[in-house]
Design an enzyme around this catalytic site. Structure first.
Site, PDB file in Angstrom:
ATOM      1  N   GLY A 135      -9.359  95.079  -2.251  1.00  0.00           N
ATOM      2  CA  GLY A 135      -9.005  93.765  -2.804  1.00  0.00           C
ATOM      3  C   GLY A 135     -10.092  92.714  -2.640  1.00  0.00           C
ATOM      4  O   GLY A 135      -9.882  91.541  -2.943  1.00  0.00           O
ATOM      5  N   ASP A 269      -8.404  97.755 -20.092  1.00  0.00           N
ATOM      6  CA  ASP A 269      -7.965  96.783 -19.078  1.00  0.00           C
ATOM      7  C   ASP A 269      -8.989  95.653 -18.952  1.00  0.00           C
ATOM      8  O   ASP A 269      -8.726  94.662 -18.272  1.00  0.00           O
ATOM      9  CB  ASP A 269      -7.751  97.453 -17.719  1.00  0.00           C
ATOM     10  CG  ASP A 269      -8.940  98.290 -17.294  1.00  0.00           C
ATOM     11  OD1 ASP A 269      -9.330  99.194 -18.061  1.00  0.00           O
ATOM     12  OD2 ASP A 269      -9.501  98.049 -16.202  1.00  0.00           O
ATOM     13  N   ASP A 279     -14.212  90.162 -17.065  1.00  0.00           N
ATOM     14  CA  ASP A 279     -14.584  91.148 -16.044  1.00  0.00           C
ATOM     15  C   ASP A 279     -16.064  91.497 -16.104  1.00  0.00           C
ATOM     16  O   ASP A 279     -16.481  92.530 -16.629  1.00  0.00           O
ATOM     17  CB  ASP A 279     -13.732  92.418 -16.160  1.00  0.00           C
ATOM     18  CG  ASP A 279     -12.404  92.237 -15.440  1.00  0.00           C
ATOM     19  OD1 ASP A 279     -12.100  91.094 -15.049  1.00  0.00           O
ATOM     20  OD2 ASP A 279     -11.669  93.213 -15.269  1.00  0.00           O
TER      21      ASP A 279
HETATM   22  P1  AMP Z   1     -12.849  97.175 -13.106  1.00  0.00           P
HETATM   23  O1  AMP Z   1     -13.506  98.472 -13.450  1.00  0.00           O
HETATM   24  O2  AMP Z   1     -13.664  96.298 -12.190  1.00  0.00           O
HETATM   25  O3  AMP Z   1     -12.366  96.436 -14.296  1.00  0.00           O
HETATM   26  O4  AMP Z   1     -11.566  97.532 -12.226  1.00  0.00           O
HETATM   27  C1  AMP Z   1     -10.589  98.430 -12.624  1.00  0.00           C
HETATM   28  C2  AMP Z   1      -9.381  98.269 -11.751  1.00  0.00           C
HETATM   29  O5  AMP Z   1      -9.718  98.471 -10.380  1.00  0.00           O
HETATM   30  C3  AMP Z   1      -8.701  96.923 -11.830  1.00  0.00           C
HETATM   31  O6  AMP Z   1      -7.326  97.139 -11.780  1.00  0.00           O
HETATM   32  C4  AMP Z   1      -9.195  96.220 -10.603  1.00  0.00           C
HETATM   33  O7  AMP Z   1      -8.295  95.237 -10.156  1.00  0.00           O
HETATM   34  C5  AMP Z   1      -9.305  97.360  -9.606  1.00  0.00           C
HETATM   35  N1  AMP Z   1     -10.299  97.103  -8.557  1.00  0.00           N
HETATM   36  C6  AMP Z   1     -11.644  97.066  -8.685  1.00  0.00           C
HETATM   37  N2  AMP Z   1     -12.227  96.795  -7.497  1.00  0.00           N
HETATM   38  C7  AMP Z   1     -11.238  96.651  -6.588  1.00  0.00           C
HETATM   39  C8  AMP Z   1     -11.187  96.364  -5.185  1.00  0.00           C
HETATM   40  N3  AMP Z   1     -12.273  96.175  -4.463  1.00  0.00           N
HETATM   41  N4  AMP Z   1      -9.955  96.299  -4.622  1.00  0.00           N
HETATM   42  C9  AMP Z   1      -8.850  96.493  -5.318  1.00  0.00           C
HETATM   43  N5  AMP Z   1      -8.831  96.768  -6.634  1.00  0.00           N
HETATM   44  C10 AMP Z   1      -9.996  96.852  -7.261  1.00  0.00           C
HETATM   45 MG    MG Z   2     -11.298  95.026 -14.767  1.00  0.00          MG
END
Ligand code: AMP
Ligand code: MG
Length: 520
Positions: A135, A269, A279
């Site tokens: 998180g 997403d 993002d």
């Molecule tokens: P992203 O590829 O950064 O768009 O992330 C894909 C998913 O992973 C999303 O649901 C993010 O909220 C989750 N996510 C990415 N990094 C973290 C992290 N450090 N802790 C929790 N969830 C994460």
């Molecule tokens: Mg994302």
């Protein structure tokens, strides 16, 4: 600090009844209530004056203890209920199930000057959607998101914005290259802002669970608050909604192609329903003009999200969104017609955009070939996109023989411009000059038009990395310097000329510059 709180999302949409913050599948709900994590020693590093203004806050507000506490998750504003959104997504072409705000926590919504803003902390601790992760966010990725989202806004690209960048004071463990070498890094929190953070994935999660009731509730909510004027809920209104989303997505991607931005992770997403760039992860800026380039090392093999494939991926993502909202429409031909129009409209708008980059205000039959030819030649040797288009504005239609001199600084290896490559350039400049002479627009008039669409300054990958390296050593001055520079990307800014330069050789293969991972 006085914000005009105007929460709608939590007031009108179904909430997850579970209040515990444990990781779980959340069904029949759009969000879960969650409280940001308190941090060890928060420190504000930068605040965007433009965003303060948008929210009705003053610079004085931004210096208060409350501001620091609220925007690092250490204090919850009275009468607000922070929450994490539930969404799913297709990642690299495969349905990944529930994802959700794993490290983003929405604080509240604000209305000011008749504009709506959702405020969201990124890196503020676990949520029910954190899956296997912590998180949190690290300083390097937070600097990248903070600087780039504001820079994109000033470039005129639809984007989420950023209000503040802060250190949490906590240490965060990350394995940057996913090769078994985790290290501690400084934790950071960005407060980002947008009219809404809804993504394609927010609708897809309900479709995947065959929860048409929640799907309809969310679509109706979205239209009511963010697509006003489309009408009361009905099949026609839903089609109009999908058409608008298609148009906005297309518009956003045309802008990316115009400025040379590669998102890097166009999973559904990460596709905003409002057509905002969202993002900022392993994104990158083109240096050499190359349709095949992707900054994301996770995508090195298939290059799904390479520069030249972004338009196709936009369409692919829209097709998935169409599938998701299909139960509300049940009309395949009508949805297909909208998707087909994406293709034709894209070609048209992209052509117009490329013409504007060349300073061609009117259209001639030969322009398609002129542009096609240019794109081919740009791929022959490494040619810096930003410098090429900016310097092309100095081209004089009476002197095609000087074309190569005008764009000389864009070549990474000028010594390679010989033989057939040199001939092709010279022939192209002759055709271009001929075309410009037919158009009877003066050189200076053309130049000033071109300089409104071809930026002089973008956040080159190595520039962000320099700011990151300095910040790691406790020097935050470069963050501010770049922030100020990128507020006027189309202006000459002679005092900043050093940033109008090709990527230095040390950055060619450096992690963080040309190679980025999703680790953040
Ligand atoms: P992203 O590829 O950064 O768009 O992330 C894909 C998913 O992973 C999303 O649901 C993010 O909220 C989750 N996510 C990415 N990094 C973290 C992290 N450090 N802790 C929790 N969830 C994460
Ligand atoms: Mg994302």
């Amino acid at each position: 600090m006085k914000l005009n709180i105007n929460d709608k999302f939590t007031k009108e949409l179904p909430a997850d009844p579970v209040l515990e913050n444990n990781r779980r599948q959340v069904e029949k709900a759009c969000f879960s209530y969650v409280t940001p994590k308190k941090t060890a020693q928060p420190e504000m590093l930068h605040v965007s004056p433009e965003m303060l203004d948008n929210l009705g806050l003053s610079e004085k507000d931004s210096k208060t203890e409350d501001f620091l506490k609220v925007f690092t998750g250490n204090m919850v504003l009275p009468n607000t209920t922070p929450y994490a959104m539930c969404y799913g997504g297709y990642q690299f072409g495969n349905w990944a199930g529930q994802l959700g705000d794993g490290r983003a926590i929405n604080l509240c919504e604000v209305k000011h000057d008749n504009k709506k803003w959702a405020l969201q902390l990124k890196g503020s601790g676990e949520t029910p959607y954190s899956r296997t992760a912590d998180g949190l966010a690290v300083l390097r990725s937070s600097i990248r998101e903070y600087l780039c989202s504001e820079a994109m806004f000033h470039l005129g690209v639809p984007t989420t914005r950023a209000l503040s960048l802060a250190l949490s004071g906590d240490q965060v463990l990350r394995d940057v290259l996913y090769n078994g070498n985790p290290e501690y890094e400084k934790g950071a929190i960005v407060c980002r802002t947008a009219e809404s953070f809804l993504r394609f994935g927010n609708y897809q999660i309900f479709a995947a669970r065959q929860d048409t009731k929640s799907l309809k509730t969310l679509v109706d909510y979205t239209i009511k608050h963010h697509f006003k004027g489309l009408g009361e809920p009905s099949k026609d209104t839903y089609l109009a909604f999908f058409k608008k989303v298609t148009q906005r997505t297309l518009d956003m991607i045309i802008h990316w192609q115009r400025v040379g931005f590669v998102h890097g992770v166009m999973n559904t997403d990460n596709m905003s329903i409002l057509g905002l760039t969202i993002d900022y992860g392993p994104y990158g800026w083109l240096e050499g003009f190359d349709f095949g380039w992707t900054p994301n090392i996770t995508d090195r093999q298939h290059k799904r999200y390479r520069f030249g494939n972004q338009p196709n991926m936009g369409l692919w993502n829209l097709l998935q969104l169409a599938n998701a909202i299909y139960p509300l429409i049940e009309d395949v031909p009508a949805l297909e017609a909208i998707l087909n129009s994406y293709q034709t409209t894209f070609d048209k708008v992209s052509f117009k955009m490329m013409r504007s980059k060349l300073g061609l205000q009117t259209e001639a039959d030969s322009d398609k070939l002129l542009i096609q030819d240019l794109e081919d030649i740009l791929h022959l040797t490494e040619t810096d996109m930003t410098i090429f288009f900016r310097n092309l504005s100095h081209f004089q239609k009476e002197k095609p023989e000087e074309g190569l001199k005008v764009i000389h600084d864009a070549f990474y290896k000028p010594e390679d411009i010989t033989g057939t490559v040199e001939t092709r350039w010279n022939t192209w400049f002759e055709t271009y000059a001929k075309r410009l002479n037919e158009a009877s627009v003066s050189n200076s008039e053309r130049q000033s038009k071109m300089n409104t669409v071809n930026p002089k300054y973008v956040l080159r990958n190595y520039m962000a990395q320099l700011a990151i390296d300095a910040a790691d050593d406790g020097d935050y001055s470069l963050i501010d310097e770049l922030f100020q520079l990128l507020k006027q990307p189309y202006a000459e800014q002679p005092e900043h000329e050093k940033w109008f330069a090709k990527r230095p050789e040390w950055a060619r293969n450096k992690v963080g510059c040309s190679m980025l991972s999703c680790s953040s």
